[in-house]
Scaffold this motif. Structure first.
Motif, PDB file in Angstrom:
ATOM      1  N   GLN A 311       0.669  -0.898  -0.048  1.00  9.71           N
ATOM      2  CA  GLN A 311      -0.676  -0.141   0.385  1.00  9.71           C
ATOM      3  C   GLN A 311       0.432   0.739   0.137  1.00  9.71           C
ATOM      4  O   GLN A 311       1.993   1.395   0.852  1.00  9.71           O
ATOM      5  CB  GLN A 311      -1.259  -0.424   1.445  1.00  9.71           C
ATOM      6  N   TYR A 312       0.553   2.677  -0.890  1.00 12.70           N
ATOM      7  CA  TYR A 312       1.074   3.626  -1.089  1.00 12.70           C
ATOM      8  C   TYR A 312       0.249   4.244   0.136  1.00 12.70           C
ATOM      9  O   TYR A 312      -0.590   5.050   0.117  1.00 12.70           O
ATOM     10  CB  TYR A 312       1.006   3.941  -1.656  1.00 12.70           C
ATOM     11  N   LEU A 313       1.025   5.115   1.474  1.00 10.15           N
ATOM     12  CA  LEU A 313       0.430   5.702   2.064  1.00 10.15           C
ATOM     13  C   LEU A 313       1.752   6.437   3.053  1.00 10.15           C
ATOM     14  O   LEU A 313       2.553   6.160   4.097  1.00 10.15           O
ATOM     15  CB  LEU A 313       0.114   4.786   3.755  1.00 10.15           C
ATOM     16  N   LYS A 314       0.856   8.174   2.927  1.00 10.15           N
ATOM     17  CA  LYS A 314       2.185   9.174   3.744  1.00 10.15           C
ATOM     18  C   LYS A 314       3.304   8.519   3.470  1.00 10.15           C
ATOM     19  O   LYS A 314       4.467   8.654   4.238  1.00 10.15           O
ATOM     20  CB  LYS A 314       1.778   8.332   5.033  1.00 10.15           C
ATOM     21  N   GLN A 315       3.700   8.859   2.088  1.00 11.32           N
ATOM     22  CA  GLN A 315       4.559   9.121   1.390  1.00 11.32           C
ATOM     23  C   GLN A 315       5.310   7.856   1.953  1.00 11.32           C
ATOM     24  O   GLN A 315       7.058   7.508   1.633  1.00 11.32           O
ATOM     25  CB  GLN A 315       5.417  10.082   1.931  1.00 11.32           C
ATOM     26  N   GLN A 316       4.999   6.742   2.263  1.00 10.10           N
ATOM     27  CA  GLN A 316       5.499   5.687   2.672  1.00 10.10           C
ATOM     28  C   GLN A 316       5.418   4.151   1.590  1.00 10.10           C
ATOM     29  O   GLN A 316       3.370   4.432   1.334  1.00 10.10           O
ATOM     30  CB  GLN A 316       5.536   5.334   4.301  1.00 10.10           C
ATOM     31  N   LEU A 317       5.879   3.442   1.310  1.00 10.88           N
ATOM     32  CA  LEU A 317       5.488   2.439   0.824  1.00 10.88           C
ATOM     33  C   LEU A 317       5.018   1.081   1.813  1.00 10.88           C
ATOM     34  O   LEU A 317       6.189   1.173   2.461  1.00 10.88           O
ATOM     35  CB  LEU A 317       6.828   1.812  -0.218  1.00 10.88           C
ATOM     36  N   VAL A 318       4.214   0.405   1.803  1.00  9.19           N
ATOM     37  CA  VAL A 318       3.924  -0.621   2.989  1.00  9.19           C
ATOM     38  C   VAL A 318       3.702  -1.593   2.636  1.00  9.19           C
ATOM     39  O   VAL A 318       2.936  -1.922   1.658  1.00  9.19           O
ATOM     40  CB  VAL A 318       3.225  -0.188   4.410  1.00  9.19           C
ATOM     41  N   LEU A 319       4.846  -2.523   2.965  1.00  5.30           N
ATOM     42  CA  LEU A 319       4.518  -4.321   2.156  1.00  5.30           C
ATOM     43  C   LEU A 319       3.975  -5.031   3.532  1.00  5.30           C
ATOM     44  O   LEU A 319       4.137  -4.941   4.228  1.00  5.30           O
ATOM     45  CB  LEU A 319       5.954  -4.389   2.385  1.00  5.30           C
ATOM     46  N   TYR A 320       3.723  -6.197   2.832  1.00  5.47           N
ATOM     47  CA  TYR A 320       2.367  -6.820   4.358  1.00  5.47           C
ATOM     48  C   TYR A 320       3.495  -8.499   3.507  1.00  5.47           C
ATOM     49  O   TYR A 320       3.407  -8.315   2.496  1.00  5.47           O
ATOM     50  CB  TYR A 320       1.282  -6.713   3.620  1.00  5.47           C
ATOM     51  N   VAL A 321       4.108  -8.760   4.647  1.00 10.34           N
ATOM     52  CA  VAL A 321       4.849 -10.127   4.588  1.00 10.34           C
ATOM     53  C   VAL A 321       4.304 -10.949   5.940  1.00 10.34           C
ATOM     54  O   VAL A 321       3.876 -10.151   7.605  1.00 10.34           O
ATOM     55  CB  VAL A 321       5.819 -10.119   4.586  1.00 10.34           C
ATOM     56  N   GLY A 322       3.976 -12.375   5.824  1.00 11.81           N
ATOM     57  CA  GLY A 322       3.644 -12.936   7.263  1.00 11.81           C
ATOM     58  C   GLY A 322       4.182 -14.649   6.950  1.00 11.81           C
ATOM     59  O   GLY A 322       4.504 -15.108   5.359  1.00 11.81           O
ATOM     60  N   GLY A 323       2.680 -15.644   7.665  1.00 12.95           N
ATOM     61  CA  GLY A 323       3.451 -17.336   7.377  1.00 12.95           C
ATOM     62  C   GLY A 323       2.631 -17.097   8.692  1.00 12.95           C
ATOM     63  O   GLY A 323       2.469 -17.068   8.875  1.00 12.95           O
ATOM     64  N   GLY A 324       2.679 -19.144   7.659  1.00 16.61           N
ATOM     65  CA  GLY A 324       1.738 -20.179   9.168  1.00 16.61           C
ATOM     66  C   GLY A 324       3.095 -20.697  10.085  1.00 16.61           C
ATOM     67  O   GLY A 324       3.741 -21.015   9.956  1.00 16.61           O
ATOM     68  N   ILE A 325       2.013 -20.140  11.228  1.00 18.73           N
ATOM     69  CA  ILE A 325       2.466 -20.641  12.768  1.00 18.73           C
ATOM     70  C   ILE A 325       1.863 -21.990  12.516  1.00 18.73           C
ATOM     71  O   ILE A 325       1.125 -22.042  12.779  1.00 18.73           O
ATOM     72  CB  ILE A 325       2.881 -19.692  13.585  1.00 18.73           C
ATOM     73  N   THR A 326       2.824 -22.870  12.791  1.00 18.71           N
ATOM     74  CA  THR A 326       2.222 -24.492  13.540  1.00 18.71           C
ATOM     75  C   THR A 326       3.104 -24.815  14.803  1.00 18.71           C
ATOM     76  O   THR A 326       3.790 -24.101  14.592  1.00 18.71           O
ATOM     77  CB  THR A 326       2.609 -25.801  12.503  1.00 18.71           C
ATOM     78  N   ILE A 327       2.914 -26.180  15.702  1.00 18.39           N
ATOM     79  CA  ILE A 327       3.471 -26.067  16.675  1.00 18.39           C
ATOM     80  C   ILE A 327       5.006 -25.845  16.195  1.00 18.39           C
ATOM     81  O   ILE A 327       5.686 -26.394  17.543  1.00 18.39           O
ATOM     82  CB  ILE A 327       3.525 -27.363  17.638  1.00 18.39           C
ATOM     83  N   ASP A 328       5.119 -26.959  15.068  1.00 15.87           N
ATOM     84  CA  ASP A 328       6.769 -26.779  14.753  1.00 15.87           C
ATOM     85  C   ASP A 328       7.382 -25.861  14.790  1.00 15.87           C
ATOM     86  O   ASP A 328       9.140 -25.810  13.628  1.00 15.87           O
ATOM     87  CB  ASP A 328       6.934 -27.613  14.056  1.00 15.87           C
ATOM     88  N   SER A 329       6.323 -24.696  14.900  1.00 15.38           N
ATOM     89  CA  SER A 329       7.382 -23.019  13.707  1.00 15.38           C
ATOM     90  C   SER A 329       8.803 -23.213  14.734  1.00 15.38           C
ATOM     91  O   SER A 329       8.590 -23.120  15.752  1.00 15.38           O
ATOM     92  CB  SER A 329       6.525 -22.341  14.065  1.00 15.38           C
ATOM     93  N   VAL A 330       9.545 -22.642  14.025  1.00 15.48           N
ATOM     94  CA  VAL A 330      10.842 -21.450  14.452  1.00 15.48           C
ATOM     95  C   VAL A 330      10.602 -20.586  14.372  1.00 15.48           C
ATOM     96  O   VAL A 330      11.253 -19.987  13.717  1.00 15.48           O
ATOM     97  CB  VAL A 330      12.154 -22.216  14.349  1.00 15.48           C
ATOM     98  N   PRO A 331      10.528 -19.595  16.251  1.00 16.01           N
ATOM     99  CA  PRO A 331      10.690 -17.837  15.127  1.00 16.01           C
ATOM    100  C   PRO A 331      11.442 -17.342  15.140  1.00 16.01           C
ATOM    101  O   PRO A 331      11.387 -16.670  14.125  1.00 16.01           O
ATOM    102  CB  PRO A 331      10.947 -17.310  16.733  1.00 16.01           C
ATOM    103  N   GLU A 332      12.933 -18.012  14.692  1.00 17.08           N
ATOM    104  CA  GLU A 332      13.903 -17.204  13.758  1.00 17.08           C
ATOM    105  C   GLU A 332      13.270 -17.036  12.652  1.00 17.08           C
ATOM    106  O   GLU A 332      13.800 -16.655  11.357  1.00 17.08           O
ATOM    107  CB  GLU A 332      14.893 -17.477  14.250  1.00 17.08           C
ATOM    108  N   LEU A 333      13.445 -18.493  12.015  1.00 15.59           N
ATOM    109  CA  LEU A 333      12.891 -18.912  10.605  1.00 15.59           C
ATOM    110  C   LEU A 333      11.907 -18.246  10.369  1.00 15.59           C
ATOM    111  O   LEU A 333      11.804 -18.078   9.225  1.00 15.59           O
ATOM    112  CB  LEU A 333      13.042 -20.585  10.431  1.00 15.59           C
TER     113      LEU A 333
END
Length: 353
Positions: A311-333
């Motif tokens: 999104q372009y908002l207030k002279q900033q480009l705002v990127l959106y990123v995420g990932g699926g979390i399961t019981i085996d997820s490692v926060p650093e990864l």
């Protein structure tokens, strides 16, 4: 009438300069770019699935769903082959000030899974990049030329804002009652490997998404078929994908409501996961992980999940990123996965990938 790329984008640019709503978009694996230029700045709400036009629906809250109606808009078309690259933008400065915050959020999600609150939750963040001067047409040209297999769009409404993205995920396509959808999950970066090895975490995540989509289809469809799991590539990221086909035997609106938000962008069970997201993520997703696309135009529905977007908002480009979390997820990864996704989309639009 098919326009040249220069004429097509000049019309879109002039519309943007006049602060009038428009959208330009290309379907996956297609050779044409479409445009829809609304004649006024009126904000039209999406009230039902019989409306005709281009829709934009948020992650949560149908009251904010809007449509650019076909009836009051000018349609444009150009050949992708006539589009030239946008300008290469100087490398944009990325700062990761929220690493510990995001990892704490992931840890909280893992703890909730272990406590039995849900099986999976998709957690995301936003990445702000200073960009005082936006060449949205140039960025979109880079995006659409580098993501041939994605749904690529540039959407603007003066009363809502400007969004752009290249979604790898189909929410649903319906043509003559024939339904196509997909389960897309798991991510690994392309580092030159000749073979992709998926771990148990990624395979389980993919299976959960597939089962949930099957559950949604069974109430509204017949003759459901499921493909084998495949590895697919979007830019320099690999994902696991299962394709599903069916015959629509019920209400399209009901099916879309059952599918959205999918486990690939929310979690399982959906209600518990969405409640956790709304209570714990540090920002409002708005249209990120919502859906968008055409209703009753080229076919009954061609709708895509709003991923790999900004999104372009207030002279900033705002990127959106995420990932699926399961019981085996490692926060650093999980953190590294969001970084890779952000870099990929940024490098594409700036013309450096």
């Amino acid at each position: 009438m098919t326009l040249s790329g220069n004429v097509f984008f000049q019309e879109a640019s002039d519309h943007y300069d006049r602060e009038l709503p428009f959208v330009v978009y290309k379907y996956p694996n297609q050779s044409h770019i479409h445009g829809l230029l609304q004649s006024s700045d009126q904000l039209h709400k999406l009230d039902h699935m019989e409306q005709e036009g281009f829709v934009m629906v948020p992650f949560i809250g149908k009251a904010e769903a809007v449509i650019i109606p076909k009836a009051t808009s000018k349609e444009l078309l150009c050949e992708l082959s006539s589009v030239q690259n946008g300008p290469t933008t100087a490398a944009l400065q990325l700062e990761y000030l929220d690493k510990q915050e995001h990892m704490a959020l992931v840890n909280k999600g893992i703890k909730a899974i272990k406590n039995g609150s849900f099986q999976k939750v998709v957690l995301s963040r936003e990445q702000h990049i200073a960009l005082p001067d936006l060449d949205c047409i140039g960025l979109y040209k880079n995006l659409v030329l580098r993501y041939p297999h994605a749904f690529c769009y540039l959407w603007y409404h003066p009363k809502v804002g400007l969004w752009m993205g290249a979604s790898p995920e189909t929410l649903i396509e319906v043509d003559n009652q024939n339904v196509n959808t997909m389960a897309l999950a798991a991510t690994v970066g392309d580092i030159g490997q000749t073979e992709i090895h998926w771990g148990v975490k990624e395979e389980q995540e993919q299976a959960l998404v597939t089962v949930a989509i099957l559950d949604a289809l069974k109430d509204y469809c017949s003759d459901i078929k499921v493909s084998e799991v495949q590895t697919v590539k979007a830019a320099n990221l690999y994902h696991l994908q299962t394709k599903l086909t069916a015959r629509l035997s019920g209400d399209l609106g009901g099916l879309v409501d059952k599918l959205h938000p999918t486990p690939a962008v929310c979690g399982l069970p959906k209600l518990a996961a969405s409640d956790f997201i709304l209570e714990n993520e540090y920002y409002n997703r708005s249209y990120y992980t919502g859906y968008l696309g055409t209703l009753n135009m080229e076919q009954q529905a061609k709708l895509y999940v709003n991923l790999r977007c900004m999104q372009y908002l207030k002279q900033q480009l705002v990127l959106y990123v995420g990932g699926g979390i399961t019981i085996d997820s490692v926060p650093e990864l999980e953190w590294e996965e969001t970084v890779n996704k952000g870099k990929t989309i940024l490098n594409v639009v700036t013309g450096t990938l």
